[in-house]
Enzyme design. Structure first.
Site, PDB file in Angstrom:
ATOM      1  N   ALA A 268       0.838  -1.199   0.000  1.00  0.00           N
ATOM      2  CA  ALA A 268       0.000   0.000   0.000  1.00  0.00           C
ATOM      3  C   ALA A 268       0.868   1.243   0.000  1.00  0.00           C
ATOM      4  O   ALA A 268       2.032   1.217   0.428  1.00  0.00           O
ATOM      5  CB  ALA A 268      -0.919  -0.001   1.213  1.00  0.00           C
ATOM      6  N   ASP A 269       0.289   2.327  -0.474  1.00  0.00           N
ATOM      7  CA  ASP A 269       0.955   3.630  -0.434  1.00  0.00           C
ATOM      8  C   ASP A 269      -0.122   4.692  -0.250  1.00  0.00           C
ATOM      9  O   ASP A 269      -1.181   4.607  -0.871  1.00  0.00           O
ATOM     10  CB  ASP A 269       1.733   3.881  -1.731  1.00  0.00           C
ATOM     11  CG  ASP A 269       2.604   5.121  -1.625  1.00  0.00           C
ATOM     12  OD1 ASP A 269       3.569   5.089  -0.836  1.00  0.00           O
ATOM     13  OD2 ASP A 269       2.310   6.125  -2.299  1.00  0.00           O
ATOM     14  N   THR A 270       0.148   5.654   0.602  1.00  0.00           N
ATOM     15  CA  THR A 270      -0.814   6.717   0.874  1.00  0.00           C
ATOM     16  C   THR A 270      -0.190   8.071   0.597  1.00  0.00           C
ATOM     17  O   THR A 270       0.960   8.318   0.996  1.00  0.00           O
ATOM     18  CB  THR A 270      -1.291   6.666   2.343  1.00  0.00           C
ATOM     19  OG1 THR A 270      -1.901   5.394   2.588  1.00  0.00           O
ATOM     20  CG2 THR A 270      -2.304   7.767   2.642  1.00  0.00           C
TER      21      THR A 270
ATOM     22  N   GLY B 191      -3.352   3.729  -2.372  1.00  0.00           N
ATOM     23  CA  GLY B 191      -3.305   2.695  -3.390  1.00  0.00           C
ATOM     24  C   GLY B 191      -2.948   1.385  -2.714  1.00  0.00           C
ATOM     25  O   GLY B 191      -2.088   1.350  -1.827  1.00  0.00           O
TER      26      GLY B 191
END
Length: 192
Positions: free
Chosen positions: A75-77, A112
């Site tokens: 994940a990436d924020t 994401g």
């Protein structure tokens, strides 16, 4: 009612918030983190696509080492204000500058997520709109000095003091703002 686990789940994250939220789903998983994965992205990529792109890039780093029964979650924020991306601040002064930019404004939090096995990959992003009241410089200084939010996109954690006193509205997933949209992840794992 939980998810039947046909895969051995792996969370690729050092984030204590992501670990807490995935644990809240009642799933067994392990942590596996490859250090220093390149998180760069093309400069012409639309801002709302960046987090998904980076989560997929993170997943690609694991593919060669995965077992057949493993499913890795990456994940990436990011925080998006207008067309500007606010990642993790590099300094306390940078954190204060980011919060000054967010003060009195509505921004997007975009996470994401990529679910990857040797045979299949599913990626998606979740967007939440967050509005801050106009923050005083004293509030910004207090929060940054006390909480040191250098590991948080946009220099804040909604679950911390600044979220308590500053967030006036939220449209979308609260947990997405924490960096891990667990409801959508649960839904995607069920149908994976």
């Amino acid at each position: 009612m939980g998810i039947s686990q046909k895969y051995h789940l792996i969370l690729s994250s050092n984030s204590p918030r992501r670990r807490e939220l995935l644990s809240g789903l009642g799933l067994d998983y392990e942590i596996r983190v490859i250090p220093d994965i390149d998180e760069s992205y093309p400069s012409d990529l639309p801002v709302l696509e960046i987090a998904k792109y980076v989560s997929m890039k993170k997943a690609d780093a694991y593919k060669s080492t995965m077992a057949d029964d493993e499913l890795i979650i990456t994940a990436d924020t990011i925080v998006v204000l207008g067309d500007k991306v606010l990642g993790k601040p590099h300094s306390l002064d940078g954190a204060k500058e980011m919060l000054s930019m967010l003060s009195g404004m509505t921004h997007h939090v975009v996470t994401g997520v990529c679910l990857t096995t040797k045979q299949k990959q599913k990626s998606f992003s979740v967007i939440t709109d967050v509005t801050f009241k106009t923050l005083t410089q004293e509030e910004i200084n207090y929060y940054v000095d006390k909480f040191q939010p250098l590991d948080k996109a946009g220099a804040y954690g909604i679950q911390e003091w600044i979220g308590y006193i500053g967030v006036t509205s939220i449209h979308g997933s609260y947990f997405n703002v924490m960096g891990f949209p667990v409801q959508r992840i649960y839904q995607e794992l069920q149908s994976f």
